[in-house]
Design a protein around this motif. Structure first.
Motif, PDB file in Angstrom:
ATOM      1  N   LEU A 172       0.819  -1.205   0.000  1.00 41.89           N
ATOM      2  CA  LEU A 172       0.000   0.000   0.000  1.00 41.89           C
ATOM      3  C   LEU A 172       0.858   1.263   0.000  1.00 41.89           C
ATOM      4  CD1 LEU A 172      -2.842  -1.029   2.496  1.00 41.89           C
ATOM      5  CD2 LEU A 172      -2.965  -0.866   0.001  1.00 41.89           C
ATOM      6  N   TYR A 173       1.923   1.259   0.794  1.00 44.92           N
ATOM      7  CA  TYR A 173       2.811   2.427   0.801  1.00 44.92           C
ATOM      8  C   TYR A 173       3.553   2.565  -0.530  1.00 44.92           C
ATOM      9  CZ  TYR A 173       2.126   3.423   5.771  1.00 44.92           C
ATOM     10  OH  TYR A 173       1.588   3.786   6.988  1.00 44.92           O
ATOM     11  N   LEU A 174       3.875   1.440  -1.174  1.00 41.78           N
ATOM     12  CA  LEU A 174       4.529   1.499  -2.475  1.00 41.78           C
ATOM     13  C   LEU A 174       3.625   2.186  -3.498  1.00 41.78           C
ATOM     14  CD1 LEU A 174       6.577  -1.285  -4.189  1.00 41.78           C
ATOM     15  CD2 LEU A 174       4.756  -0.170  -5.462  1.00 41.78           C
ATOM     16  N   ILE A 175       2.342   1.797  -3.503  1.00 42.00           N
ATOM     17  CA  ILE A 175       1.392   2.405  -4.432  1.00 42.00           C
ATOM     18  C   ILE A 175       1.293   3.906  -4.190  1.00 42.00           C
ATOM     19  CG2 ILE A 175      -1.034   2.487  -5.117  1.00 42.00           C
ATOM     20  CD1 ILE A 175       0.375   0.070  -6.174  1.00 42.00           C
ATOM     21  N   GLN A 176       1.354   4.327  -2.924  1.00 46.14           N
ATOM     22  CA  GLN A 176       1.288   5.756  -2.609  1.00 46.14           C
ATOM     23  C   GLN A 176       2.546   6.494  -3.059  1.00 46.14           C
ATOM     24  OE1 GLN A 176       0.373   6.278   1.576  1.00 46.14           O
ATOM     25  NE2 GLN A 176      -1.047   4.566   1.525  1.00 46.14           N
TER      26      GLN A 176
ATOM     27  N   PRO B  18     -11.871   2.668  -2.246  1.00 46.32           N
ATOM     28  CA  PRO B  18     -12.240   3.697  -3.239  1.00 46.32           C
ATOM     29  C   PRO B  18     -11.076   4.585  -3.657  1.00 46.32           C
ATOM     30  CG  PRO B  18     -13.172   4.209  -1.081  1.00 46.32           C
ATOM     31  CD  PRO B  18     -12.634   2.830  -0.994  1.00 46.32           C
ATOM     32  N   MET B  19     -10.163   4.885  -2.742  1.00 52.49           N
ATOM     33  CA  MET B  19      -9.017   5.723  -3.117  1.00 52.49           C
ATOM     34  C   MET B  19      -8.126   5.001  -4.126  1.00 52.49           C
ATOM     35  SD  MET B  19      -9.461   8.585  -1.687  1.00 52.49           S
ATOM     36  CE  MET B  19     -11.234   8.268  -1.832  1.00 52.49           C
ATOM     37  N   GLN B  20      -7.953   3.689  -3.950  1.00 51.92           N
ATOM     38  CA  GLN B  20      -7.179   2.922  -4.916  1.00 51.92           C
ATOM     39  C   GLN B  20      -7.834   2.979  -6.299  1.00 51.92           C
ATOM     40  OE1 GLN B  20      -3.783   1.692  -3.308  1.00 51.92           O
ATOM     41  NE2 GLN B  20      -4.500   0.240  -4.812  1.00 51.92           N
TER      42      GLN B  20
ATOM     43  N   SER C  37      -3.949  10.080  -3.124  1.00 50.23           N
ATOM     44  CA  SER C  37      -2.937   9.252  -2.471  1.00 50.23           C
ATOM     45  C   SER C  37      -2.784   9.644  -1.004  1.00 50.23           C
ATOM     46  CB  SER C  37      -1.587   9.408  -3.188  1.00 50.23           C
ATOM     47  OG  SER C  37      -1.641   8.903  -4.502  1.00 50.23           O
ATOM     48  N   ALA C  38      -2.851  10.945  -0.732  1.00 47.82           N
ATOM     49  CA  ALA C  38      -2.759  11.416   0.650  1.00 47.82           C
ATOM     50  C   ALA C  38      -3.955  10.951   1.469  1.00 47.82           C
ATOM     51  CB  ALA C  38      -2.672  12.944   0.669  1.00 47.82           C
ATOM     52  N   THR C  39      -5.137  10.949   0.862  1.00 47.34           N
ATOM     53  CA  THR C  39      -6.328  10.477   1.561  1.00 47.34           C
ATOM     54  C   THR C  39      -6.200   8.998   1.905  1.00 47.34           C
ATOM     55  OG1 THR C  39      -7.659  12.098   0.347  1.00 47.34           O
ATOM     56  CG2 THR C  39      -8.838  10.304   1.441  1.00 47.34           C
ATOM     57  N   GLN C  40      -5.667   8.222   0.969  1.00 49.98           N
ATOM     58  CA  GLN C  40      -5.438   6.807   1.251  1.00 49.98           C
ATOM     59  C   GLN C  40      -4.411   6.648   2.370  1.00 49.98           C
ATOM     60  OE1 GLN C  40      -4.327   4.413  -2.129  1.00 49.98           O
ATOM     61  NE2 GLN C  40      -3.367   2.870  -0.844  1.00 49.98           N
ATOM     62  N   ASP C  41      -3.413   7.504   2.388  1.00 47.59           N
ATOM     63  CA  ASP C  41      -2.366   7.414   3.399  1.00 47.59           C
ATOM     64  C   ASP C  41      -2.939   7.609   4.804  1.00 47.59           C
ATOM     65  OD1 ASP C  41       0.581   7.299   4.006  1.00 47.59           O
ATOM     66  OD2 ASP C  41       0.112   9.250   4.879  1.00 47.59           O
ATOM     67  N   ILE C  42      -3.951   8.463   4.938  1.00 51.40           N
ATOM     68  CA  ILE C  42      -4.602   8.661   6.238  1.00 51.40           C
ATOM     69  C   ILE C  42      -5.167   7.335   6.740  1.00 51.40           C
ATOM     70  CG2 ILE C  42      -6.469   9.845   7.457  1.00 51.40           C
ATOM     71  CD1 ILE C  42      -6.234  12.079   5.343  1.00 51.40           C
ATOM     72  N   ALA C  43      -5.873   6.646   5.843  1.00 49.81           N
ATOM     73  CA  ALA C  43      -6.489   5.375   6.234  1.00 49.81           C
ATOM     74  C   ALA C  43      -5.442   4.309   6.512  1.00 49.81           C
ATOM     75  CB  ALA C  43      -7.444   4.907   5.134  1.00 49.81           C
ATOM     76  N   VAL C  44      -4.377   4.264   5.713  1.00 52.46           N
ATOM     77  CA  VAL C  44      -3.345   3.248   5.899  1.00 52.46           C
ATOM     78  C   VAL C  44      -2.582   3.495   7.202  1.00 52.46           C
ATOM     79  CG1 VAL C  44      -1.228   2.269   4.946  1.00 52.46           C
ATOM     80  CG2 VAL C  44      -3.121   2.830   3.433  1.00 52.46           C
TER      81      VAL C  44
ATOM     82  N   TRP D 201      -3.048  -0.404 -13.823  1.00 50.43           N
ATOM     83  CA  TRP D 201      -3.501  -1.798 -13.693  1.00 50.43           C
ATOM     84  C   TRP D 201      -2.975  -2.444 -12.422  1.00 50.43           C
ATOM     85  CZ3 TRP D 201      -7.511  -2.307 -16.381  1.00 50.43           C
ATOM     86  CH2 TRP D 201      -7.626  -1.709 -17.629  1.00 50.43           C
ATOM     87  N   VAL D 202      -1.779  -2.042 -11.984  1.00 51.48           N
ATOM     88  CA  VAL D 202      -1.269  -2.550 -10.709  1.00 51.48           C
ATOM     89  C   VAL D 202      -2.172  -2.106  -9.561  1.00 51.48           C
ATOM     90  CG1 VAL D 202       0.626  -2.412  -9.043  1.00 51.48           C
ATOM     91  CG2 VAL D 202       1.130  -2.723 -11.470  1.00 51.48           C
ATOM     92  N   SER D 203      -2.621  -0.854  -9.603  1.00 49.27           N
ATOM     93  CA  SER D 203      -3.500  -0.335  -8.553  1.00 49.27           C
ATOM     94  C   SER D 203      -4.835  -1.071  -8.532  1.00 49.27           C
ATOM     95  CB  SER D 203      -3.736   1.166  -8.759  1.00 49.27           C
ATOM     96  OG  SER D 203      -2.536   1.890  -8.631  1.00 49.27           O
ATOM     97  N   TYR D 204      -5.365  -1.364  -9.718  1.00 48.13           N
ATOM     98  CA  TYR D 204      -6.597  -2.151  -9.770  1.00 48.13           C
ATOM     99  C   TYR D 204      -6.394  -3.533  -9.138  1.00 48.13           C
ATOM    100  CZ  TYR D 204      -9.021   1.139 -12.885  1.00 48.13           C
ATOM    101  OH  TYR D 204      -9.642   2.241 -13.414  1.00 48.13           O
ATOM    102  N   ALA D 205      -5.252  -4.161  -9.412  1.00 45.76           N
ATOM    103  CA  ALA D 205      -4.972  -5.492  -8.862  1.00 45.76           C
ATOM    104  C   ALA D 205      -4.816  -5.448  -7.348  1.00 45.76           C
ATOM    105  CB  ALA D 205      -3.708  -6.062  -9.511  1.00 45.76           C
ATOM    106  N   VAL D 206      -4.142  -4.422  -6.839  1.00 45.28           N
ATOM    107  CA  VAL D 206      -3.972  -4.281  -5.385  1.00 45.28           C
ATOM    108  C   VAL D 206      -5.317  -4.049  -4.714  1.00 45.28           C
ATOM    109  CG1 VAL D 206      -2.941  -2.872  -3.576  1.00 45.28           C
ATOM    110  CG2 VAL D 206      -1.594  -3.500  -5.581  1.00 45.28           C
ATOM    111  N   THR D 207      -6.200  -3.339  -5.385  1.00 42.03           N
ATOM    112  CA  THR D 207      -7.540  -3.112  -4.829  1.00 42.03           C
ATOM    113  C   THR D 207      -8.256  -4.429  -4.589  1.00 42.03           C
ATOM    114  OG1 THR D 207      -7.665  -1.011  -6.031  1.00 42.03           O
ATOM    115  CG2 THR D 207      -9.721  -1.908  -5.163  1.00 42.03           C
TER     116      THR D 207
END
Length: 560
Positions: A100-104, A165-167, A206-213, A276-282
């Motif tokens: 998750l941090y890599l994607i960010q 949803p952020m992903q 990405s920052a919004t996702q970082d809050i959740a992570v 496509w990597v982000s879709y797969a991680v989702t």
């Protein structure tokens, strides 16, 4: 066995021992140092007090009491701790955090790393300062973090409600940018605002996702291994950042493509790949079961979370910490923002820069893991403070490198020196990042975990980001450059005398003139930053860090 109150027990502790505990500087991961130490203190009269439920745990005899005290004392008045065991669940949690941090880190590497170098030939430093605004959402995410912490679906999971949803939004946004980026890059000086807007949106989500992570990390790992969350953040973000920075710059280079016979990687293709990597991680996140935590899922409303933030900000030690992080990094702000750009301007090829930073990448990963073990100590801010000196020193060395930069092509010896300097500079940055992250993770309150972590990270991120715009603007402001024309008969007006902006340089080239820099604002700004950094370090950062580490973890908790 008998029951007693905490007040009675503390009153029975000898005064000399009580003052000793107040003067000690110690932390234990996610556990108040005062709890472990108070257990040691309370054994003096044969009682061990459990602060969690107010009950006495055991009654020890004299021999047992001495043996227990000896096991806690390590020569510094600190509680000895058994080595943490890494369970399979913790390992899977760490793997997920790394991904998750890599994607960010991917959009950050593009927005803050590759794009400024790609745009440098077409934009002035002032225009680059405008584009640098796209990184600010990562520093200002505190403004909407209470929404992320308060609104969620219990059925999906508190953190997954936002990560998923952020992903998806990030992946879709990268797909959109990939389809329009070529048009924007044809004439980037005409599309600075549009480029800034799309990359700002990418960094915002990405920052919004970082809050959740960040909030998820507080429950994804067991308490004894929680300090590894900062290690995962360091390795994951660095991997994503350098992939978008060095790896992409290298593969995007026509020179490297011709030299090695590989196809040139375009920005559009790179964005599609990570889409496509982000879709797969989702999909992976969807099937990850989120641990139910009654404390973390306390159901605070948005208004309550904002009120808790205000209550936290009003703490005196929080204000001191914010000042320390927001102003403390000015000493090397000019080096971080402009030195690489200046080296490219002096003749360093982007490909050589990419290779230098690429060589640095494995050292960053190894350093992140190594520093992660240091951050598990009792003084997490000590290496953070000590590292200020080499960071400012490397900023001074970098200024000298730019000043005496050799005429291309570069010799092998100079390139090796440049790589060593890059590795050492990055390693000091990693030490500070991991140390501060471990300290933030340790003192954060799980009740508003994502928001509390975001508040603390905001101070650090703002301290890194806010000087960048002023540094780049000030370089143009302090720079004095004129267009020198050999034949005065071809002089076409006042516009030819200005040679700082891209427009002035183009007009100078059109009249076959040469830009003559009589004062480079880079050296002025870098010197001012270093002088301020040294003074602030001596008179504020060092004494403040010592005082903050002396506080018990309970003093950082939110009082509900």
């Amino acid at each position: 066995m008998y029951r007693t109150s905490s007040a009675n027990i503390l009153h029975r502790v000898p005064s000399y021992f009580y003052s000793r505990s107040e003067m000690s500087l110690a932390f234990s991961p996610r556990t108040s140092r005062s709890v472990a130490y108070r257990k040691f203190e309370d054994t003096l009269d044969g009682t061990v007090f459990d602060e969690a439920d107010g009950d006495e745990i055991t009654l020890l005899g004299d021999d047992e009491r001495q043996q227990y005290a000896a096991s806690l004392e390590d020569g510094y008045g600190l509680a000895a701790r058994p080595a943490a065991v890494m369970s399979g669940e913790d390992k899977r949690g760490m793997a997920l955090l790394l991904i998750l941090y890599l994607i960010q880190g991917v959009p950050l590497g593009l927005a803050l790393g590759s794009m400024p170098f790609i745009l440098q030939n077409s934009l002035s430093y002032s225009q680059l300062a405008t584009f640098a605004l796209c990184g600010y959402p990562y520093s200002l995410k505190l403004l909407w973090s209470p929404v992320v912490d308060s609104i969620f679906s219990s059925r999906i999971g508190r953190r997954k409600s936002w990560v998923i949803p952020m992903q998806l939004i990030n992946a879709t946004l990268m797909l959109y940018i990939s389809m329009s980026i070529q048009h924007l890059m044809d004439e980037p000086s005409l599309h600075v605002t549009h480029l800034t807007n799309v990359f700002t949106a990418l960094v915002f989500f990405s920052a919004t996702q970082d809050i959740a992570v960040d909030g998820w990390a507080l429950t994804l790992l067991s308490p004894e291994n929680l300090s590894y969350a900062s290690t995962c953040q360091t390795i994951g973000l660095n991997t994503g950042y350098f992939t978008s920075y060095t790896v992409f710059l290298a593969l995007n280079s026509p020179t490297i493509a011709d030299r090695w016979g590989t196809p040139q990687l375009t920005l559009a293709a790179y964005l599609k790949f990570w889409c496509w990597v982000s879709y797969a991680v989702t999909v992976l996140v969807v099937f990850k079961k989120e641990k139910k935590d009654s404390v973390s899922d306390s159901g605070l409303t948005i208004r309550e979370v904002y009120r808790q933030i205000w209550d936290v900000v009003k703490m005196q030690h929080i204000r001191s910490l914010s000042i320390m992080f927001v102003l403390g990094k000015i000493g090397f702000a000019a080096n971080d923002a402009a030195t690489s750009l200046k080296m490219v301007e002096k003749g360093l090829n982007r490909e050589d820069l990419a290779v230098a930073v690429l060589i640095n990448f494995p050292f960053q990963i190894f350093g992140g893991w190594l520093v992660g073990s240091w951050s598990r100590g009792d003084y997490p801010l000590r290496p953070w403070v000590y590292t200020f000196w080499p960071r400012i020193g490397f900023a001074f060395t970098a200024m000298l490198i730019v000043y005496w930069f050799p005429t291309p092509p570069l010799t092998g010896g100079f390139f090796v020196f440049l790589v060593i300097h890059t590795v050492l500079t990055s390693f000091t940055s990693t030490i500070q990042f991991v140390g501060s992250s471990a300290f933030f993770t340790r003192i954060s309150d799980p009740v508003i975990g994502g928001t509390y972590m975001t508040l603390l990270n905001t101070f650090s991120n703002v301290g890194t980001m806010w000087p960048k715009w002023f540094v780049l603007k000030s370089i143009d402001l302090f720079t004095v450059a004129t267009c020198q024309i050999e034949d005065d008969s071809t002089y076409i007006g006042e516009v030819a005398t200005e040679c700082s902006t891209q427009l002035g340089k183009k007009m100078c080239a059109d009249v076959e003139g040469v830009c003559l820099v009589t004062r480079d604002g880079y050296y002025v700004v870098t010197t001012l930053c270093m002088v301020f950094g040294v003074l602030f370090l001596l008179f504020y950062t060092i004494p403040t860090a010592r005082r903050l580490q002396s506080l018990s973890i309970s003093s950082w908790r939110v009082k509900l």
